[in-house]
Design an enzyme around this catalytic site. Structure first.
Site, short mmCIF file in Angstrom:
data_model
loop_
_atom_site.label_atom_id
_atom_site.label_comp_id
_atom_site.label_asym_id
_atom_site.label_seq_id
_atom_site.Cartn_x
_atom_site.Cartn_y
_atom_site.Cartn_z
N PHE A 71 13.05 19.16 200.87
CA PHE A 71 11.54 19.08 200.46
C PHE A 71 11.13 20.19 199.24
O PHE A 71 12.01 21.00 199.29
CB PHE A 71 10.71 19.34 201.61
CG PHE A 71 9.61 18.13 201.98
CD1 PHE A 71 10.17 16.86 202.26
CD2 PHE A 71 8.39 18.46 202.28
CE1 PHE A 71 9.60 15.98 202.88
CE2 PHE A 71 7.45 17.32 202.64
CZ PHE A 71 8.11 16.33 202.85
N GLN A 125 -4.96 22.20 198.11
CA GLN A 125 -3.94 21.68 197.62
C GLN A 125 -4.07 20.11 197.30
O GLN A 125 -4.47 19.38 198.26
CB GLN A 125 -2.89 21.76 198.69
CG GLN A 125 -1.56 20.78 198.42
CD GLN A 125 -0.35 21.26 199.09
OE1 GLN A 125 -0.13 20.72 200.45
NE2 GLN A 125 0.52 22.25 198.82
N HIS A 183 -2.14 16.87 196.86
CA HIS A 183 -0.68 16.40 197.04
C HIS A 183 -0.36 15.46 195.81
O HIS A 183 -1.10 14.72 195.41
CB HIS A 183 -0.76 15.54 198.38
CG HIS A 183 0.71 15.16 198.78
ND1 HIS A 183 1.44 14.39 197.78
CD2 HIS A 183 1.37 15.60 199.73
CE1 HIS A 183 2.74 14.19 198.60
NE2 HIS A 183 2.61 15.02 199.65
N LEU A 225 -2.04 8.99 201.47
CA LEU A 225 -0.83 9.90 201.28
C LEU A 225 0.57 8.93 201.16
O LEU A 225 0.96 8.06 201.81
CB LEU A 225 -0.28 10.72 202.30
CG LEU A 225 0.45 11.80 202.11
CD1 LEU A 225 0.13 12.48 200.91
CD2 LEU A 225 0.55 12.64 203.49
N GLU A 283 6.27 13.08 200.64
CA GLU A 283 7.17 14.02 199.71
C GLU A 283 8.51 13.61 199.94
O GLU A 283 9.61 13.51 199.13
CB GLU A 283 6.70 15.31 199.82
CG GLU A 283 7.59 16.18 198.65
CD GLU A 283 7.18 17.72 198.80
OE1 GLU A 283 5.89 17.89 199.42
OE2 GLU A 283 7.51 18.50 198.52
N ARG A 324 4.30 21.61 195.41
CA ARG A 324 3.10 20.61 195.11
C ARG A 324 2.07 20.76 193.90
O ARG A 324 1.64 19.85 193.22
CB ARG A 324 2.49 20.30 196.35
CG ARG A 324 3.48 19.67 197.36
CD ARG A 324 2.56 19.29 198.89
NE ARG A 324 3.30 18.88 199.63
CZ ARG A 324 3.31 18.51 201.09
NH1 ARG A 324 2.09 18.92 201.41
NH2 ARG A 324 3.97 17.67 201.52
N HIS A 371 -5.52 17.03 199.69
CA HIS A 371 -4.58 16.95 200.73
C HIS A 371 -4.87 18.07 201.82
O HIS A 371 -5.07 17.83 203.05
CB HIS A 371 -3.22 16.79 200.32
CG HIS A 371 -2.10 16.66 201.31
ND1 HIS A 371 -2.40 15.59 202.41
CD2 HIS A 371 -1.19 17.41 201.72
CE1 HIS A 371 -1.26 15.58 203.13
NE2 HIS A 371 -0.48 16.77 202.56
N ARG A 417 0.83 25.74 199.84
CA ARG A 417 1.72 25.59 200.96
C ARG A 417 3.02 24.55 200.46
O ARG A 417 2.64 23.71 199.66
CB ARG A 417 0.77 24.82 201.80
CG ARG A 417 1.67 24.42 203.16
CD ARG A 417 0.60 23.68 204.22
NE ARG A 417 0.22 22.42 203.78
CZ ARG A 417 0.83 21.32 203.97
NH1 ARG A 417 2.14 21.42 204.46
NH2 ARG A 417 0.58 19.98 203.45
#
Lengths: 613, 259, 282
Positions: A126, A245, A247, A261, A264, A325, A391, A426
């Site tokens: 990730f 954040q 995304h 969404l 990822e 991100r 997000h 994050r």
């Protein structure tokens, strides 16, 4: 309480009241119950529907099953680096150390993660994580987690209040040197509108995020910043609110699903981002901070992907498609702005040319289904169109790293509504582990705090004021429609407090927030309180306005760009002042006050861990 | 029993066929009624007919295994045919089959006629707990069906090799082979068979013969997912095989020799 | 993307939506402007924002993950967020009604608490001890089957369409959602309890006549009947209906799991419908 008030309100008493029943709330409730506390859990919707179900990619924990070199120190370093060193180091440390146990514990409660060939928990790559670290179940990890916690939780003795909205926390004010102390909560059943008073020795807020304040977002209706607003009104501080954040990969077409969404995990499984010319975009956006560990050309990136998705530890450097991100989201934003975007204002995310149709359907079944049903796109044959979507909020209620207690005694917070763990940005997968680790810690300390303490006494005036506030929208003869005000707010937040900000925009944004706030104070609701959507919306507005204001004010105060906060007028990351402070917002009688709090010193042994990498 | 469910539904019951559905929900049950009734009528007639079930090396599946009923004739049960003795075997397999149960509970019992469509007026419903509790013995019918399957494979091979002039493939041979292939797909895709072969195992990686049973279970699962298709296809093929042999045996058709 | 820039010219769609509560109600006609990709939930939200602010509807994620927006569209149980308006013929009104197997609260919202109470009766997962290295070794093939059931989003459409609940209102029937949960537990490689007696007696698996409406409506495509309920019926038959299996198990002295007991927990609080003054329900 006077007898009339006594008769008027339904009353429930608990040692620990948990507000919010997503991952963090349920984990807190389970822990508090295990400590022997009487626990009530309040959820705004039905049990098991919380936004945690939307988490897709996985839960980050340095189990070391796929890459034995992984351990908590590497995870800690990745987290601090991803957060641009604005994290509370102690929270990041606790998180990295405890996450593996929390994940293993889920297995004991019935969770079924995907397996490695030797029968242990499988982990995937990730963004920002050095090694394959995310325990996962296809692309529905959040669902597995919430169902596991729910099924374990209902047998652990907690009482669940479904479809109940809390509008105020009840607080015993500070007096003679003793700080303010929690004593309960006031709310109403969404079904009947009937008021409920909770008496609680301690309260855990676990209400999640604030994505609904933005036009394009990946959040469900519940994510309206309730916990942040409740805590703020009760006297707790909000911190890091400027860090939002976006995304990088939300759906952009059709309009009905704009913002929904896309995990990822698509990039974790080999997906790449391309512009309309078919060029892979991310090689042009590798920041200095990540230059050493990121591949700068396609062959190396592909070698890394090929090897790391087949369980080989790769000597090549990571593909830039898996940068954190904030970097990827801004890269997409820049491509679109430069006119190199896809037809509907995003870029292309391509997995069909990189993995077999069978792999895609097995590894990413929900994505396949989602595009097929809602977007008329077969992702095994065509690229997806993606763009940034609001997000996650890194900011939230300021808490003590070791206990998760806010500055109001007995008021705890965990999960997305708490601040500190993620710093300025994050990493994917760190929220699910955050829920588990800090859900448990908050539940544990809330139960400990409640133990041996006498039941709090209530104040009639406080309750009646809370009641008047809720009834006010019904008393007015005319006023604006709360749904249209919400639309207005979402638009203005996206335009002025969005992915790229500036002094002028933020000032204008604050003017709009004030204007919408004034209109919200005049909202009129028709009908009665029986499952009345407009009535529910009116209260969500109050909360969203508070967090929106905190976000805009904090963003104006931070004159630099860092993680989830990007300023057009201050495009560089400040190595001086702003690298050492968190921005804090607190309630005062004259309005919201913004202040700076110095980051705690990092002890020598932790510094060593950070420098090892 | 304490702690029974408390919240009972309150919407009024819909009358039979009452629904807001706008599609042809009745088409499925209607087709089931038509096809199943036609098959039963045909099979009953053929079972009583007691003739034209054999030609050369061909043997009708209704009459296989071919039992001797001479003893019955002697005791005065003149109506008895070999088919009557064996048909209860496959019939019980189909009657208790997990697919056919759906088909006939919907089409004949209207319990329910289709999804989201009102049932008949309020009536006692015990599902498979009382009268129909025998459905739980489906596995025994499956054992019988597997025996029949072996016999029908033997028949199909006989239809190739059982000729006085050596190996022989005629249209009838192909018909019989197709039939037994479809029957295999149906029988081996049976839910009880799937349970027996590997469905009852919880941990394939540690059970005795686990890896083998997992592979077999996966294969059976492929068939099981098409159980409905095999159920109908094999029903048609059984009837058509019998019809073909009857026509050839009674001289209406001439079998075409291919090899 | 066949609908690239087409369909931007606005069209109107007709809907008939149930408005009312336990005391009664009727189908009200509405018209909404459509846009590309619009789903039925969008239409309901549009009505709520512009025409009927009090319209009650339950929803959360709007991406088919949470299972909140269950309703019946043209008589078929579906998730409103996953049902495209373009799925229906233009000009024909689309009828949206609440799930009919559950007591109505208001408009499209029903009281599904029955399901949450049922969930509490199921004896929870009880694993065997961990392996020596602190892990539990399970291969992917051991759990593929039950991972399918774990996809369940608890939309309760299967419970709604199941005629045993919908028409016969059996209160001793767990319903498809909980039968697959019981199947998950029974097939779980680590679990140590035998719930089959409960499955037979308390959760009423015999009431299921495998007519497969649950499978037809499942938005997650879980093969509830064929992969969950029927295998569970077979497992119950092993223990309670198969004399040969029964004798064999006695003779072989195969290891027996302890029998699970029905959980008895107090129901969770629910709002009482007695008004508490102010402007409560009138």
């Amino acid at each position: 309480m006077s007898t009339s008030t006594e008769a008027k309100f339904e009353r429930h008493e608990h040692d620990v009241l948990v507000i919010g029943a997503g991952g963090a709330g349920l984990r807190a409730a389970i822990e508090a119950s295990a400590e022997g506390a009487s626990v009530g859990v309040v959820c705004k919707s039905l049990l098991g529907k919380a936004h945690t179900v939307m988490a897709e990619g996985g839960v980050a924990a340095a189990l070391g099953y796929v890459e034995p070199k992984d351990n908590w120190k590497v995870h800690f370093r990745d987290t601090m680096k991803g957060g641009r060193y604005l994290n509370q180091w102690r929270m990041a440390q606790l998180h990295a150390m405890e996450a593996p146990d929390r994940v293993k514990e889920l297995e004991a409660w019935g969770a079924l993660f995907d397996r490695t060939a030797d029968g242990r928990i499988l982990q995937r790559n990730f963004g920002g994580h050095k090694y394959p670290r995310l325990a996962h179940v296809g692309d529905r990890t959040g669902l597995e987690m919430i169902r596991t916690l729910q099924q374990h939780g209902i047998h652990s003795g907690m009482t669940v209040y479904m479809e109940l909205t809390v509008t105020r926390l009840l607080v015993e004010p500070a007096s003679s040197g003793r700080p303010a102390r929690i004593r309960g909560a006031f709310g109403y059943w969404r079904e009947s509108g009937r008021f409920v008073v909770f008496l609680a020795k301690s309260i855990v807020l676990a209400t999640g995020g604030i994505g609904r304040a933005f036009r394009i977002n990946s959040n469900s209706w519940e994510c309206t910043g309730d916990g942040q607003a409740l805590a703020y009104l009760a006297g707790a501080e909000l911190m890091d609110m400027e860090f939002m954040q976006f995304h990088p990969t939300g759906m952009v077409w059709p309009p009905s699903v704009r913002g929904t969404l896309i995990t990822e995990g698509v990039r974790g499984e080999g997906g790449t981002l391309r512009n309309k010319d078919g060029k892979r975009i991310m090689f042009d956006y590798i920041p200095e901070l990540y230059a050493n560990e990121t591949a700068n050309a396609e062959p190396e990136a592909d070698q890394w992907l090929r090897e790391s998705t087949s369980g080989v530890s790769s000597k090549a450097r990571r593909t830039p498609d898996l940068l954190p991100r904030d970097i990827v989201a801004r890269a997409i934003h820049s491509e679109v702005k430069a006119g190199r975007g896809s037809p509907h204002g995003g870029v292309f995310l391509d997995i069909h040319s990189r993995r077999s149709a069978e792999d895609i359907k097995r590894k990413l079944p929900a994505m396949y289904h989602q595009f097929k049903e809602l977007g008329d796109v077969d992702i095994t044959k065509e690229p997806m169109e993606v763009g940034p979507t609001a997000h996650y909020t890194m900011g939230g209620i300021r808490v003590d790293p070791d206990t998760q207690q806010s500055r109001v005694e007995g008021l705890f917070a965990a999960g997305e509504c708490a601040a500190g763990m993620h710093g300025a940005n994050r990493l994917g997968g760190n929220s699910l582990s955050d829920l588990l680790v800090f859900g448990r810690i908050s539940g544990l300390h809330a139960a400990k705090y409640a133990k041996g303490r006498e039941a709090p006494s209530l104040d009639v005036g406080e309750i009646e004021a809370a009641e008047r506030e809720v009834l006010a929208p019904f008393e007015r003869d005319e006023g604006p429609n709360p749904f249209l005000l919400h639309d207005d707010l979402k638009d203005k937040m996206h335009t002025y407090v969005g992915i790229i900000r500036s002094e002028d925009d933020l000032t204008r944004g604050l003017e709009h927030i004030a204007r919408i706030g004034e209109a919200t104070a005049r909202v009129k609701v028709d009908g009665n309180r029986h499952y009345n959507a407009a009535f529910h919306q009116a209260f969500d507005m109050r909360n969203m306005l508070i967090v929106s204001e905190a976000m805009a004010r904090a963003a104006r105060a931070r004159k630099e760009s860092r993680g989830g906060h990007a300023r057009e007028d201050f495009p560089e990351m400040d190595k001086g002042h702003f690298s050492k402070v968190n921005i804090v917002a607190r309630w005062t009688a004259s309005g919201m006050e913004i202040a700076e709090a110095t980051l705690p010193d990092v002890p020598a042994e932790i510094k060593t861990v950070l420098e090892e990498g | 029993m304490a702690n029974r469910t408390v919240h009972l539904p309150v919407a009024p019951l819909e009358p039979l066929g009452g629904t807001l559905r706008k599609d042809n929900w009745w088409a499925g049950p209607a087709a089931t009624i038509l096809v199943l009734s036609a098959f039963i009528v045909y099979a009953t007639w053929r079972a009583f007919e007691g003739s034209a079930y054999q030609w050369g090396a061909y043997l009708s599946p209704f009459y296989s295994p071919l039992l001797d009923v001479g003893w019955a004739r002697k005791t005065g049960l003149a109506f008895l045919t070999p088919a009557m003795l064996i048909l209860p075997g496959p019939a019980s397999f189909r009657f208790t089959c997990y697919y056919y149960r759906k088909a006939y509970y919907r089409a004949f019992a209207w319990d329910p006629p289709a999804c989201g469509v009102g049932e008949r007026a309020p009536h006692r419903y015990n599902g498979e707990t009382k009268l129909f509790v025998f459905q739980n013995l489906h596995r025994y019918a499956m054992y019988v069906a597997v025996v029949f399957l072996v016999i029908l494979w033997k028949d199909a091979l006989v239809a190739v090799f059982g000729w006085s002039d050596g190996a022989h493939v005629g249209l009838g041979t192909l018909v019989m082979l197709t039939n037994v292939v479809l029957l295999s797909g149906y029988t081996l895709g049976c839910h009880s068979f799937r349970h027996l072969i590997g469905g009852s195992v919880n941990a394939y990686s540690s059970a005795a013969l686990g890896a083998l049973r997992f592979r077999l279970w996966k294969l059976v699962t492929v068939l099981n997912e098409r159980h409905m298709q095999f159920a109908w296809a094999s029903l048609f093929s059984v009837a058509l095989t019998d019809l073909y042999i009857r026509m050839v045996a009674s001289g209406i058709l001439t079998d075409v020799r291919i090899l | 993307m066949d609908n690239g820039n087409a369909g931007t010219a606005s069209k109107t769609a007709k809907l008939r939506v149930f408005r009312g509560d336990a005391s009664g109600g009727k189908l009200e006609p509405y018209e909404v402007e459509t846009y590309p990709g619009m789903v039925v939930l969008d239409a309901i939200h549009d009505i709520q924002a512009k025409q009927e602010p009090t319209m009650a509807v339950r929803w959360n994620c709007k991406a088919g993950r949470c299972g909140s927006c269950s309703a019946e569209i043209n008589g078929k149980p579906r998730l409103m967020c996953m049902t495209r308006m373009s799925h229906y013929a233009e000009g024909e009104p689309i009828t949206v009604t609440p799930m009919r197997a559950f007591p109505i609260i208001r408009d499209l919202v029903t009281d599904v608490s029955h399901n949450f109470e049922m969930a509490k009766k199921i004896p929870p997962f009880t694993p065997r001890p961990r392996d020596a290295d602190g892990t539990w070794r399970m291969k992917q093939e051991d759990i593929d089957r039950i991972q399918e059931f774990r996809k369940c989003i608890e939309c309760f459409l299967c419970q709604d369409v199941c005629h045993v609940i919908r028409d016969h209102r059996k209160d001793t029937f767990a319903g498809p959602r909980f039968l697959i949960q019981l199947a998950t537990l029974d097939m779980h490689p680590l679990d140590t309890l035998d719930r089959r007696e409960l499955v037979k007696d308390e959760f009423g698996i015999g009431y299921c006549n495998i007519t497969r409406c649950c499978t037809e409506v499942c938005p997650e495509g879980i093969r509830i009947t064929d992969n969950g309920i029927i295998p569970l019926k077979e497992r119950v038959a092993d223990q309670y209906f198969d004399p040969i299996r029964w004798i064999a198990s006695k003779v072989s002295g195969e290891e027996k799991k302890p029998k699970a007991k029905l959980r008895v927990l107090p129901p969770d609080p629910r709002p009482t419908d007695v008004p508490a003054g102010g402007k409560d329900r009138r």
